[in-house]
Structures are given as C-alpha cells and as structure tokens.
Design a protein around this motif. Structure first.
Motif, mmCIF file in Angstrom:
data_model
loop_
_atom_site.group_PDB
_atom_site.id
_atom_site.type_symbol
_atom_site.label_atom_id
_atom_site.label_comp_id
_atom_site.label_asym_id
_atom_site.label_seq_id
_atom_site.Cartn_x
_atom_site.Cartn_y
_atom_site.Cartn_z
ATOM 1 N N GLU A 61 15.298 72.436 20.310
ATOM 2 C CA GLU A 61 16.663 72.727 19.868
ATOM 3 C C GLU A 61 16.688 73.764 18.752
ATOM 4 O O GLU A 61 17.615 74.563 18.673
ATOM 5 C CB GLU A 61 17.365 71.434 19.448
ATOM 6 C CG GLU A 61 17.688 70.560 20.646
ATOM 7 C CD GLU A 61 18.199 69.184 20.298
ATOM 8 O OE1 GLU A 61 18.520 68.931 19.113
ATOM 9 O OE2 GLU A 61 18.285 68.339 21.213
ATOM 10 N N TYR A 65 16.080 76.840 22.616
ATOM 11 C CA TYR A 65 17.428 77.038 23.143
ATOM 12 C C TYR A 65 18.149 78.230 22.521
ATOM 13 O O TYR A 65 18.857 78.946 23.236
ATOM 14 C CB TYR A 65 18.234 75.750 23.077
ATOM 15 C CG TYR A 65 17.580 74.636 23.881
ATOM 16 C CD1 TYR A 65 16.892 74.908 25.071
ATOM 17 C CD2 TYR A 65 17.601 73.331 23.452
ATOM 18 C CE1 TYR A 65 16.262 73.909 25.799
ATOM 19 C CE2 TYR A 65 16.980 72.316 24.178
ATOM 20 C CZ TYR A 65 16.314 72.614 25.344
ATOM 21 O OH TYR A 65 15.692 71.621 26.060
ATOM 22 N N ARG A 69 19.650 81.298 24.751
ATOM 23 C CA ARG A 69 21.000 81.858 24.575
ATOM 24 C C ARG A 69 20.937 83.377 24.393
ATOM 25 O O ARG A 69 21.774 84.101 24.925
ATOM 26 C CB ARG A 69 21.681 81.236 23.365
ATOM 27 C CG ARG A 69 22.054 79.788 23.536
ATOM 28 C CD ARG A 69 22.725 79.233 22.269
ATOM 29 N NE ARG A 69 22.826 77.797 22.279
ATOM 30 C CZ ARG A 69 23.707 77.096 22.989
ATOM 31 N NH1 ARG A 69 24.568 77.722 23.756
ATOM 32 N NH2 ARG A 69 23.730 75.776 22.925
ATOM 33 N N ASP A 76 23.824 80.466 27.463
ATOM 34 C CA ASP A 76 24.639 79.497 26.713
ATOM 35 C C ASP A 76 24.847 78.222 27.524
ATOM 36 O O ASP A 76 24.637 77.116 27.029
ATOM 37 C CB ASP A 76 25.998 80.099 26.331
ATOM 38 C CG ASP A 76 25.905 81.085 25.191
ATOM 39 O OD1 ASP A 76 24.947 80.994 24.389
ATOM 40 O OD2 ASP A 76 26.793 81.952 25.093
ATOM 41 N N GLU A 77 25.236 78.391 28.778
ATOM 42 C CA GLU A 77 25.481 77.242 29.648
ATOM 43 C C GLU A 77 24.190 76.451 29.876
ATOM 44 O O GLU A 77 24.183 75.222 29.834
ATOM 45 C CB GLU A 77 26.047 77.734 30.981
ATOM 46 C CG GLU A 77 26.405 76.627 31.938
ATOM 47 C CD GLU A 77 26.965 77.160 33.255
ATOM 48 O OE1 GLU A 77 26.592 76.608 34.308
ATOM 49 O OE2 GLU A 77 27.743 78.128 33.215
ATOM 50 N N ASP A 80 23.269 74.592 26.637
ATOM 51 C CA ASP A 80 24.188 73.463 26.424
ATOM 52 C C ASP A 80 23.837 72.281 27.325
ATOM 53 O O ASP A 80 23.875 71.121 26.891
ATOM 54 C CB ASP A 80 25.637 73.892 26.678
ATOM 55 C CG ASP A 80 26.184 74.813 25.593
ATOM 56 O OD1 ASP A 80 25.577 74.900 24.502
ATOM 57 O OD2 ASP A 80 27.230 75.457 25.847
ATOM 58 N N LYS A 81 23.471 72.575 28.571
ATOM 59 C CA LYS A 81 23.087 71.514 29.522
ATOM 60 C C LYS A 81 21.827 70.795 29.029
ATOM 61 O O LYS A 81 21.755 69.567 29.044
ATOM 62 C CB LYS A 81 22.853 72.135 30.900
ATOM 63 C CG LYS A 81 22.361 71.171 31.959
ATOM 64 C CD LYS A 81 22.149 71.919 33.282
ATOM 65 C CE LYS A 81 21.423 71.115 34.293
ATOM 66 N NZ LYS A 81 19.987 71.028 34.071
ATOM 67 N N ILE A 83 20.656 70.609 25.941
ATOM 68 C CA ILE A 83 20.966 69.871 24.711
ATOM 69 C C ILE A 83 21.701 68.572 25.048
ATOM 70 O O ILE A 83 21.440 67.529 24.443
ATOM 71 C CB ILE A 83 21.755 70.753 23.725
ATOM 72 C CG1 ILE A 83 20.821 71.833 23.162
ATOM 73 C CG2 ILE A 83 22.374 69.928 22.605
ATOM 74 C CD1 ILE A 83 21.523 72.931 22.382
ATOM 75 N N ALA A 84 22.595 68.621 26.027
ATOM 76 C CA ALA A 84 23.296 67.400 26.455
ATOM 77 C C ALA A 84 22.301 66.379 27.011
ATOM 78 O O ALA A 84 22.423 65.177 26.748
ATOM 79 C CB ALA A 84 24.368 67.745 27.484
ATOM 80 N N LYS A 166 22.520 71.718 16.611
ATOM 81 C CA LYS A 166 22.727 73.161 16.733
ATOM 82 C C LYS A 166 22.401 73.832 15.406
ATOM 83 O O LYS A 166 22.645 73.282 14.340
ATOM 84 C CB LYS A 166 24.179 73.448 17.117
ATOM 85 C CG LYS A 166 24.513 72.993 18.535
ATOM 86 C CD LYS A 166 25.786 73.610 19.022
ATOM 87 C CE LYS A 166 25.977 73.390 20.495
ATOM 88 N NZ LYS A 166 26.498 72.138 20.869
#
Length: 193
Positions: A61, A65, A69, A76-77, A80-81, A83-84, A166
């Motif tokens: 993270e 990531y 990005r 970005d997408e 985000d996936k 990290i989720a 983040k």
C-alpha cells in the motif's frame, strides 16, 4: 520473509512480492495439513501468517499501489481494487487474531483468510504484476523493491483495519504502529516458532 537473495543484489519489487507470496503459501500448505488440530504449532503458524501478511500489505500500500497508479494504464481502478481486497483480508485477520485452534471458528476463519489471500495473489501475479512490469522501467522496479523491503522491516505486525491505507497517512502511521506491534510481540512471544 527474506529481505534479499544470496549475494546481496537488490531484487525488483515483483520478485520481492512473489517471494513473499510463495512463503505465505508454504505456511498455508502446512496449516492445511493441521486442519482441526489444537495446540501451539497451528497457533504459532497462524500468527506468523498474519505477521507476514500485514507487513506485506503495508509495504504494497505504501509503495506498490502508488507506482501502479502512476505507471499502469487504468492503475487507479486496479490499485483501489487491490486495497479493497487488503481491507477485507485485514478484517478476517483481526477476527482470526482473537481465536485459538480450539475455538469453533478458528479453522473456518483461517480457511476464509487462505481463500481471500490466494485470490489476491492470483490477481496480482496474473494481472497487476505483468502490467506493472510492462509499464515501469526496470530500474524503477528495483528501486521499489528496496523501498518495499525497508517498509516491511518497519511495518506493523498486527492487523489494523481502521488505519489509513492511502499515502501519506499510511507512511506516517505505519512505523509507530509497527514499533508498538513488535514490542507487544516480543513481550507475548507471538509468532515465534
């Protein structure tokens, strides 16, 4: 998890993270041979899995990531996936941390964690890593490898699902949480074989 391969040569970020994945998979395989067992070994091994997964995810993270990005189209997408997925796994790790092998929920929660992590590894190795390797210069990947290895040394060893994931907050809080976690681990003997 190992910080460098023999010879002291710095590995690129993908090699570092794939090595982590293989080491976690070895621990999962050993745990699968113990399903239903009660005792110190499954408890210690489950603790080691959580420690390694938390250190790994904090480093991803903080450095992986953001690089995704920056360099990968649609990054970005994708970030985000991932990290989720980390957030879900952290919740599962937090539940596991409260359990012992003799508890009814221990093995089902551990099996849930293994499914989540295996899915995450498959996503990263099958999609994210090849896309990052294609989009990012080799020297940048090597520099990221060094940053990830340093971050793992300072990272927390316990799940903190409510902690920021983040930048820049993740980088500011991780070393302090990591120090506190390592002190707690030393006092309790958590994660020692």
């Amino acid at each position: 998890m190992n910080d460098q391969q023999g010879g002291g040569e710095q590995r690129d970020v993908i090699t570092v993270l794939v090595t982590d994945h293989r080491e976690v998979e070895q621990m999962f395989a050993e745990l699968e041979t113990m399903i239903g067992a009660i005792g110190e070994r499954p408890q210690t091994l489950a603790e080691q899995v959580v420690i390694e997964l938390v250190r790994h995810s904090v480093a991803e993270e903080a450095y992986l990531y953001p690089a995704v990005r920056e360099h990968v189209p649609g990054g970005d997408e994708l970030a985000d996936k991932e990290i989720a997925e980390h957030a879900e796994a952290e919740k599962t790790m937090k539940r596991l941390e409260r359990l012992e092998p003799g508890d009814d929920d221990f093995w089902p929660v551990l099996e849930e964690l293994m499914r989540e992590i295996r899915h995450h590894i498959q996503d990263e190795e099958g999609d994210l890593f090849p896309r990052l390797r294609a989009a990012c210069p080799p020297e940048a990947l090597t520099e990221l490898g060094a940053k990830v290895e340093r971050a793992k040394k300072l990272a927390p060893t316990r799940p903190h699902p409510s902690a920021p994931d983040k930048p820049p907050a993740d980088k500011l809080l991780a070393p302090g949480a990591g120090l506190i976690d390592r002190l707690r681990d030393a006092l309790t003997g958590r994660g020692r074989s």
